[in-house]
Design a protein around this motif. Structure first.
Motif, PDB file in Angstrom:
ATOM      1  N   PRO A  39       0.812  -1.226   0.000  1.00 36.99           N
ATOM      2  CA  PRO A  39       0.000   0.000   0.000  1.00 36.99           C
ATOM      3  C   PRO A  39       0.841   1.269   0.000  1.00 36.99           C
ATOM      4  O   PRO A  39       0.578   2.192  -0.769  1.00 36.99           O
ATOM      5  N   PHE A  40       1.883   1.300   0.840  1.00 40.22           N
ATOM      6  CA  PHE A  40       2.706   2.498   0.886  1.00 40.22           C
ATOM      7  C   PHE A  40       3.305   2.790  -0.481  1.00 40.22           C
ATOM      8  O   PHE A  40       3.260   3.925  -0.970  1.00 40.22           O
ATOM      9  N   VAL A  43       0.673   4.048  -3.140  1.00 42.13           N
ATOM     10  CA  VAL A  43       0.258   5.452  -2.994  1.00 42.13           C
ATOM     11  C   VAL A  43       1.445   6.394  -3.189  1.00 42.13           C
ATOM     12  O   VAL A  43       1.286   7.502  -3.689  1.00 42.13           O
ATOM     13  N   PHE A  44       2.637   5.937  -2.829  1.00 37.26           N
ATOM     14  CA  PHE A  44       3.808   6.794  -3.015  1.00 37.26           C
ATOM     15  C   PHE A  44       4.082   7.009  -4.512  1.00 37.26           C
ATOM     16  O   PHE A  44       4.385   8.119  -4.937  1.00 37.26           O
ATOM     17  N   PHE A  47       0.814   9.133  -5.812  1.00 35.29           N
ATOM     18  CA  PHE A  47       0.592  10.475  -5.263  1.00 35.29           C
ATOM     19  C   PHE A  47       1.881  11.209  -4.894  1.00 35.29           C
ATOM     20  O   PHE A  47       1.836  12.364  -4.485  1.00 35.29           O
TER      21      PHE A  47
ATOM     22  N   PHE B 167      -8.264  12.880 -10.912  1.00 32.85           N
ATOM     23  CA  PHE B 167      -9.124  11.934 -10.206  1.00 32.85           C
ATOM     24  C   PHE B 167     -10.529  12.488  -9.956  1.00 32.85           C
ATOM     25  O   PHE B 167     -11.420  11.752  -9.555  1.00 32.85           O
ATOM     26  N   TRP B 169     -11.578  14.468  -7.580  1.00 36.44           N
ATOM     27  CA  TRP B 169     -11.936  14.305  -6.169  1.00 36.44           C
ATOM     28  C   TRP B 169     -12.257  15.622  -5.484  1.00 36.44           C
ATOM     29  O   TRP B 169     -12.251  15.698  -4.253  1.00 36.44           O
ATOM     30  N   ILE B 178      -7.099   8.358   0.697  1.00 35.39           N
ATOM     31  CA  ILE B 178      -6.318   7.461  -0.166  1.00 35.39           C
ATOM     32  C   ILE B 178      -4.820   7.806  -0.212  1.00 35.39           C
ATOM     33  O   ILE B 178      -3.987   6.931   0.028  1.00 35.39           O
ATOM     34  N   PRO B 179      -4.420   9.064  -0.479  1.00 33.85           N
ATOM     35  CA  PRO B 179      -2.985   9.315  -0.615  1.00 33.85           C
ATOM     36  C   PRO B 179      -2.196   9.039   0.667  1.00 33.85           C
ATOM     37  O   PRO B 179      -0.992   8.770   0.597  1.00 33.85           O
ATOM     38  N   LEU B 181      -3.035   6.608   2.890  1.00 28.67           N
ATOM     39  CA  LEU B 181      -3.410   5.262   3.332  1.00 28.67           C
ATOM     40  C   LEU B 181      -2.329   4.633   4.222  1.00 28.67           C
ATOM     41  O   LEU B 181      -2.592   4.105   5.288  1.00 28.67           O
ATOM     42  N   ALA B 182      -1.113   4.680   3.729  1.00 26.64           N
ATOM     43  CA  ALA B 182       0.034   4.191   4.493  1.00 26.64           C
ATOM     44  C   ALA B 182       1.093   5.277   4.425  1.00 26.64           C
ATOM     45  O   ALA B 182       1.319   5.839   3.363  1.00 26.64           O
TER      46      ALA B 182
END
Lengths: 320, 312
Positions: A39-40, A43-44, A47, B167, B169, B178-179, B181-182
């Motif tokens: 997940p990291f 998204v990295f 984004f 997106f 959003w 979401i961005p 999340l982790a």
């Protein structure tokens, strides 16, 4: 002969491919582990990396957003920001002044309070610590609201108290130097608690025996403060200097709501410039400003790390 | 000064030494108490301001106590339970634009989903980095740590355009969920906690018993790590609850506003004192959830802030 050559070159090839296959097999065996950490990285990439790379292209273009085409302008956005932007130079100077002010005063203040709280027979340490840490949970928006009333020239507490000792009302939010002092006060009030907490934690980790040994050697309080306490705190101090620098360069909400950058742009920040460029649909210049701010942070951090190289570890400090 | 030194260095006779120490400690308490008052006073004045009527605020703001006793009109207006007369007297154009309950609901929704996602995914990754061995583990962890040094300003504009444009959003809460999340900080924090509290043998024996990786995380690691997850959860909650910059760009529909956005817009529209009663009452109500959290989980918060600094 030809066969011999063939075999000699085939052998390392075979081992290399089996090595690769073994690695892949090993990785496949750990597919769940990769899934758990994915997940990291997803998204990295989406984004973090992608907007940065695309932002580089954006920073070299003129683009008002929407369906309109991107127009390549080379380094013009950067040149424009650096040479002819009416506010950025002021914003940069303001930020540097704030840094020059806040870092030394804030850290010294927090360190002094932490040393006081660390006094051996102090009672109520927990209560004091809690109170000083309380502003940590308040938002920049709310702090700005409260401070703007606090510092109001005619209706504020500060001028009321100053009036009691005969000082005429200070225009805290409407004149250059007082407004800068107001921003400094606000940031100190918000941030000191965390710094005190971190210093106190580091102080409590220092072995008391070091002080006892120094006392036997005839050192007084001031000497042991500068010879033991300060050197032992250097790694933590370095961390705080670097995070505070990044925080100040990204400063926005508090100042926006306290002074709105005024008076005469004397508290205008670089991040405010970025938000104004976004509001004006000047995305190319906004992206370029992002990279410039990143460069400023990088340069300052690098200089700080170089200057304070001996601070990185505790061991080096006590010897030196 | 003597009191400040962890070990008193004074040499003279025992009596003068203890006297000096007593004076030193006395001064210390005085100083620390004054400081405590300075730190508490803005909270106090915010509460007093919120209990004053707008006429009182306008005429005689700095007061230690509301001159005519506490008045809760501002709270009733924001909570939409004011009488029609009070609404008329307030001078507010449209009372529905001051629906504080809705804004606090929005904010709590954003913050709690963000906390749930971040705690879950960061614990998953933190466990994997703390207790598992796999190819490229150290390299991947170094990448995570390196991203901690990237200042957010660098890609702020393209990030905003990606989220709001590509997106689509804008006026949704996805950009807060979401961005992030982790996160690098969360993974780092959870890895530190897990590495130092969960013994390898426990995980080994669970593996021998046939538990899957996911079962190990949810049935063994998470229950033991509840304390660490609370630390991360609170730090996340405070950060998301107080977020303003991104919210300001993403949310434009009044109904979707967060508490911070509402207060900030309100503050910028309020030029002089008359509406400060509402502004103060809103600030007090917005701070209450965090104050409760602060006092309930104070130890955890302190632990989180210190481990972020000292281990980092």
């Amino acid at each position: 002969m030809a066969q011999a050559i063939g075999t000699t070159s085939a052998v390392p090839q075979a081992t290399r491919s089996t090595k690769w296959r073994a690695l892949l097999r090993e990785m496949w065996k750990h597919r769940v582990d990769y899934l758990f950490i994915s997940p990291f990285f997803i998204v990295f990439l989406v984004f973090g990396v992608y907007p940065t790379v695309w932002g580089l292209r954006l920073s070299l273009s003129r683009w008002p957003g929407g369906q309109k085409p991107m127009e390549w302008v080379g380094l013009n956005n950067y040149i424009g920001l650096l040479t002819s932007d009416p506010l950025l130079g002021k914003a940069f100077v303001n930020t540097m002044m704030l840094l020059g002010w806040i870092l030394p005063t804030g850290l010294a203040f927090a360190l002094i309070v932490a040393v006081m709280l660390n006094a051996r027979r102090l009672r109520g340490r927990g209560i004091f610590r809690t109170i000083y840490f309380l502003p940590f949970v308040t938002s920049g928006v709310i702090v700005a609201i409260v401070f703007s009333q606090f510092l109001d020239k005619n209706y504020g507490w500060v001028n009321l108290l100053l009036g009691k000792v005969g000082i005429p009302p200070v225009p805290w939010l409407t004149e250059a130097i007082p407004a800068q002092i107001s921003v400094t006060l606000l940031l100190h009030w918000m941030g000191s608690g965390t710094n005190i907490l971190i210093f106190l934690g580091a102080l409590q980790a220092i072995d008391r025996e070091l002080y006892e040994a120094a006392e036997i050697d005839g050192a007084n309080a001031v000497q042991s403060f500068f010879r033991i306490t300060v050197p032992m705190l250097r790694p933590v101090l370095l961390f705080m200097i670097i995070t505070a620098t990044i925080g100040l360069i990204n400063l926005y909400a508090q100042v926006k709501l306290l002074t709105n950058g005024g008076p005469q742009n004397n508290t205008y920040t670089m991040f405010m410039r970025m938000m104004d460029l976004i509001a004006g649909n000047r995305f190319g210049e906004g992206a370029a400003l992002g990279f410039l701010m990143g460069a400023v942070i990088l340069v300052i951090t690098f200089v700080q790390l170089r200057l304070l190289r001996s601070w990185w570890t505790v061991e080096g400090n006590l010897k030196g | 000064m003597a009191a400040l030194a962890p070990a008193s260095p004074a040499r003279p006779s025992k009596r003068s030494r203890s006297l000096r120490q007593a004076i030193g400690y006395g001064l210390l308490y005085v100083f620390l108490t004054i400081l405590a008052v300075i730190f508490l006073f803005p909270f106090y004045s915010m509460v007093v301001g919120s209990l004053m009527s707008k006429e009182e605020l306008f005429r005689s703001y700095p007061q230690l106590w509301p001159p005519n006793g506490p008045q809760f009109t501002a709270y009733r207006l924001l909570l939409q339970i004011a009488t029609p007369e009070e609404v008329a007297a307030s001078g507010l154009q449209n009372i529905n634009n001051y629906n504080f309950v809705r804004y606090i609901f929005n904010t709590l929704l954003i913050a709690s989903v963000a906390v749930a996602l971040q705690v879950f995914f960061n614990t998953l990754a933190g466990y994997t980095f703390a207790k598992r061995n796999f190819p490229f583990k150290n390299q991947l962890f170094s990448v995570i740590l390196a991203t901690l040094l990237l200042p957010a300003a660098i890609n702020f504009v393209p990030f905003y355009l990606l989220v709001a444009g590509t997106f689509g959003w804008k006026d949704t809460y996805w950009p807060f969920w979401i961005p992030s999340l982790a996160t690098a900080f969360g993974i780092f924090l959870m890895r530190q906690f897990i590495a130092s509290t969960i013994p390898d043998e426990l995980i080994d024996s669970a593996t021998i018993d046939g538990a899957s990786q996911f079962q190990i995380v949810t049935r063994i690691v998470m229950p033991i790590m509840a304390g660490g997850m609370v630390v991360l959860g609170i730090l996340t909650f405070v950060a998301v609850y107080n977020e303003y910059i991104l919210t300001n760009l993403i949310i434009s529909k009044p109904d979707l506003r967060t508490v911070q956005l509402f207060l900030a817009n309100f503050k910028q529209a309020t030029i002089r004192a008359p509406l400060y009663d509402l502004l103060f009452a809103g600030s007090v109500m917005a701070t209450i959830p965090l104050l409760i959290l602060f006092f309930v989980f104070q130890r955890k918060l302190v632990e989180g802030v210190m481990s972020g600094a000292i281990k980092g």
